[in-house]
Motif scaffolding. Sequence first.
Motif: not given
Length: 125
Positions: A32-37, A58-62, A70-72, A75-82
């Motif tokens: 929660e503290s690392e992913f603004p999503q 959360l499934f995607c992050i995991k 991925y690093t944190i 993963a944060r960048q990849r979620l933004d891209e998605l």
Amino acid sequence: MAKGDIPDKPYYRIGEIARILGIETHVLRYWESEFPQLRPVRAASKQRLYRREDLGTLFCIKGLLHDQRYTIAGARQRLDELAAAERQTQATPAPEQPAQPTAEDAADVRGQVLAELKDILRLLS
């Protein structure tokens, strides 16, 4: 727990999410503290309540962190891209509607229907 075994309800408590994902609750709080999503709503009792869409995130992050390694930050960048790709898909205009049938097309269809009706009549006779 498999994705198909997830109860269908609007909100999940942090302990339920942890069991579903197979991780500890402190990991969820860290994510929660690392992913603004990830912004679960809070109940009047201040307990975190995750929505079903949060569960998908959360499934995607995991998957990004544990399976794809991925690093944190990655993963944060990849979620933004998605998310950007999803917004782009939703913003794409719908394909053009097919052209309206012409009088010739209608006449062809009427002819085909008439021929089929005559065949049916002949079979019934």
